[in-house]
Design a protein around this motif. Structure first.
Motif, PDB file in Angstrom:
ATOM      1  N   ILE A 146      -0.033  -6.726   5.262  1.00 31.52           N
ATOM      2  CA  ILE A 146      -0.064  -5.357   4.749  1.00 31.52           C
ATOM      3  C   ILE A 146       1.314  -4.728   4.922  1.00 31.52           C
ATOM      4  O   ILE A 146       1.826  -4.627   6.045  1.00 31.52           O
ATOM      5  CB  ILE A 146      -1.122  -4.512   5.479  1.00 31.52           C
ATOM      6  N   ALA A 158      -0.126  -2.994  10.339  1.00 27.87           N
ATOM      7  CA  ALA A 158       0.862  -3.086   9.269  1.00 27.87           C
ATOM      8  C   ALA A 158       1.990  -4.027   9.678  1.00 27.87           C
ATOM      9  O   ALA A 158       2.448  -3.994  10.823  1.00 27.87           O
ATOM     10  CB  ALA A 158       1.428  -1.704   8.942  1.00 27.87           C
ATOM     11  N   TYR A 185       0.847  -1.203   0.000  1.00 23.21           N
ATOM     12  CA  TYR A 185       0.000   0.000   0.000  1.00 23.21           C
ATOM     13  C   TYR A 185       0.879   1.248   0.000  1.00 23.21           C
ATOM     14  O   TYR A 185       1.742   1.401   0.866  1.00 23.21           O
ATOM     15  CB  TYR A 185      -0.900  -0.019   1.231  1.00 23.21           C
TER      16      TYR A 185
END
Length: 509
Positions: free
Chosen positions: A84, A104, A59
Motif C-alpha cells: 500500500i 503503509a 491510494y
C-alpha cells in the motif's frame, strides 16, 4: 514476480478521484510495464477481496487522516499482503509515522516527480515479493513438520525462531529512532541464533555500531576496523568504559562508486561469520555482520533467517530516516535552513534550568539586520530572501558546533551560546557584526552591504527567571543597540553600552 496480470505485468489498483486517475504520470508508468486499474476509494476494499492478481494499491490520501487510517486498518483486518502506497498532500510528521505503523509502505507527497513514484513502486513490489517468499517458507515448514516426524525437534526449534523473528520484526517496526532500532537488533539477534559479536555499518547517515556478548572492547574494535576498512575508512577507537551498546563512529564515510559496492562485499572465510547486505530496492545502505564464537557454522536456515532480518532492518532504517527527515523539517525555517522559533524553545529552557540550578553560564544573542526593509523595497523580496539565506550561512559558519542559530522572524535571528559567559559572548558577537558589515551579499543585480545590531543577555542574571525574561532581556539590549545608532553589540545591563557608530547600506551594481 508472482501474482502478475496475464500479460506478465504488475497489476496495481489506483484508488482515487477521476482527476487522480487521469494524471499523466500513470500513463508514463504504464509504459514501463505496470498495469493500473482505476477504482473509486469506496470500492477499493471490496475489489481487492475478489481480484487475485493485484499486487499493490496506490491510494489517494485525503485531508482527513482518520479516513486513511480507517482504510489501512480495514486492509490489516483482512490480513492483506498488498503493498500500500499512500499519495497525498503534505502531512504532519506524526501523521505520516502513524500511516507507516498501520501498514503503509510509503507516503508520497503529491504532486511528485515520476522518478519518485517509480522508486516507491519498485521498492514496494520488490519487498512484497520477499515477504511472500518468507510466508511461503513458513507454510513449507508447517507441511514438513506434519510429514517428517523424525525432524520434529528441528522444526520446533525453527518455529521458535520464526516466533522470535516475528517479535524482532515487530520491535524493529515500532522503532523510529536509529538508536532504538539498533537496541532492538542487538537484543533480538543473539536470542535467535546465539550470536556473540554483531556489527552494523551504514553509509547514509554514516554510522557504525558494534555489540559483543561479553563486552570485549578489543573484539569490537577489531570488527569496527574491519567494517570501516571495507569502505576505505580508518578505524575509530572504542572509548573506555562504554556500555555493550556503543556508537563507534559517526563521521562521513567515503563515497561509493556504485550501489552494488556494498552488495559485492566478500564473505568471510570462516563459516561462523556471516554478512547480510542491507538495501532498499537497488540502493545499498549498509551491512549487518554476525559472528559466533568457535567454529559452529551458520546453517542455510539461519542464513535465510538473517536475510529476512536484513530486509526488515533495511525497511526500518528507511522509515526511521523518513521520520527523522520529517521531524527535522518541522523544526527548520524553510527559507534559511536554520532552526525555527519553535525549535529554540527546548534548548532555551534547558540552558535556563542549568543556569538557575547549577550556575552554568549561557548567553542568548538576538541579531537584527539594520534597514533591511530598504533591500526589499529597492531590490524586491527575492533579493531579500537571498540576503537572509546568505546571512544564515555566515552565522552558522561563524559560531561553534554546539551553538544553535535560529530565525525568530523576518530579518531577526537568535543564537543560543551554551557554556558561554558574557566576556566570551561579546567578542563573538563583535566578530559576527564585523563580518556582516564587511560582507558583500550576492543578489541577482549585484551585491548588497548591510550592518546588524545585536543584543546579548546572560542567563545568570537575578532579573531572569523564565525563558520569556531571558528573551526580553536580549531583545531589550537589541532595542538599545538600535536606539544608539545601530551596527553595534549591546549587552544587557549592567554591562556598559558600546559607543555610537553609523549604520550603512549600499547596493552595488
Amino acid at each position: 514476480m508472482s501474482q502478475q496480470s496475464h500479460d506478465g505485468r504488475s497489476r496495481i489498483l489506483l484508488a482515487g478521484t477521476p482527476a487522480f486517475h487521469r494524471d499523466m504520470r500513470w500513463i508514463q508508468l504504464a509504459r514501463q510495464g505496470l498495469v493500473f486499474v482505476p477504482v473509486a476509494k469506496r470500492d477499493c476494499t471490496l475489489i481487492t477481496g475478489r481480484t487475485a492478481d493485484v499486487q499493490a494499491i496506490v491510494y489517494q490520501a485525503g485531508a482527513r487522516a482518520a479516513d486513511t487510517l480507517a482504510f489501512l486498518k480495514a486492509m490489516a483486518a483482512r490480513q492483506s499482503d498488498l503493498c500500500i502506497i499512500l499519495v497525498g498532500r503534505n502531512q504532519k510528521p506524526d501523521t505520516v509515522a502513524q500511516f507507516l505503523r498501520n501498514g503503509a509502505f510509503d507516503y508520497v507527497n503529491w504532486p511528485c516527480s515520476l522518478s519518485r513514484l517509480t522508486d516507491s513502486l519498485t521498492s514496494g513490489l520488490t519487498n512484497r515479493q520477499i515477504f511472500l517468499e518468507v510466508r511461503n517458507l513458513s507454510g513449507d515448514l508447517a507441511t514438513a513438520n506434519q510429514s517428517l516426524a523424525h525432524e520434529r525437534d528441528t522444526l520446533k526449534q525453527f518455529n521458535q525462531r520464526l516466533a522470535g523473528l516475528n517479535q524482532l520484526t515487530q520491535a524493529l517496526a515500532r522503532s523510529l529512532q536509529p538508536e532504538d532500532v539498533v537496541q532492538a537488533l542487538f537484543t533480538g539477534v543473539p536470542a535467535l541464533i546465539g550470536a556473540d559479536l554483531i556489527g552494523l555499518v551504514r553509509t547514509n547517515p554514516e554510522h557504525v555500531w558494534t555489540w559483543s556478548k561479553d563486552g570485549n572492547q578489543e573484539r569490537e574494535q577489531a570488527l569496527n576496523a574491519q567494517l570501516l576498512g571495507r569502505l576505505g575508512r580508518a578505524p575509530q577507537r572504542v572509548t573506555a568504559g562504554a556500555t555493550t551498546l556503543r556508537l563507534v563512529g559517526s563521521h562521513p564515510m567515503p563515497s561509493i562508486r556504485s550501489d552494488d559496492a556494498l552488495l559485492a562485499l566478500p564473505q568471510p572465510d570462516a563459516h561462523a561469520m556471516h554478512d547480510i547486505p542491507l538495501a532498499i530496492g537497488p540502493h545499498a545502505i549498509g551491512v549487518l555482520h554476525v559472528q559466533r564464537a568457535g567454529s559452529q557454522p551458520f546453517t542455510e536456515d539461519e542464513q535465510q533467517l538473517l536475510a529476512t532480518i536484513g530486509t526488515s532492518l533495511s525497511l526500518t532504517l528507511r522509515n526511521a530516516d523518513a521520520h527523522q527527515d520529517l521531524h527535522d523539517m518541522a523544526l527548520r525555517d524553510p527559507l534559511t535552513g536554520v532552526f525555527n522559533r519553535r525549535a529554540l524553545d527546548e534548548p532555551l529552557m534547558r540552558e535556563l534550568k542549568a543556569g538557575l540550578r547549577y550556575g552554568a553560564p549561557a548567553c542568548l544573542a538576538i541579531l537584527d539586520l539594520d534597514y533591511f526593509k530598504t533591500v526589499n523595497d529597492r531590490l524586491g523580496h527575492t533579493a531579500g530572501d537571498l540576503v537572509l539565506r546568505e546571512l544564515a550561512s555566515l552565522m552558522t559558519d561563524t559560531v561553534r558546533d554546539v551553538d544553535m542559530v535560529g530565525r525568530y522572524g523576518g530579518e531577526e535571528f537568535a543564537i543560543i551560546l551554551p557554556h558561554t559567559s558574557i566576556e566570551q559572548a561579546q567578542p563573538l558577537a563583535e566578530r559576527l557584526r564585523n563580518l556582516i558589515e564587511t560582507h558583500a551579499f550576492d543578489v541577482e543585480d549585484g551585491t548588497v552591504r548591510l550592518t546588524a545590531s545585536i543584543g546579548i543577555a546572560e542567563v545568570c542574571n537575578p532579573a531572569i527567571a523564565s525563558v520569556e525574561d531571558w528573551v526580553n532581556a536580549a531583545d531589550t539590549a537589541l532595542y538599545h543597540a538600535k536606539a544608539q545608532g545601530r551596527n553595534r553589540v549591546v549587552v544587557h545591563a549592567p554591562v556598559p553600552l558600546a559607543p555610537v557608530q553609523a549604520a550603512t547600506l549600499c547596493v552595488a551594481a
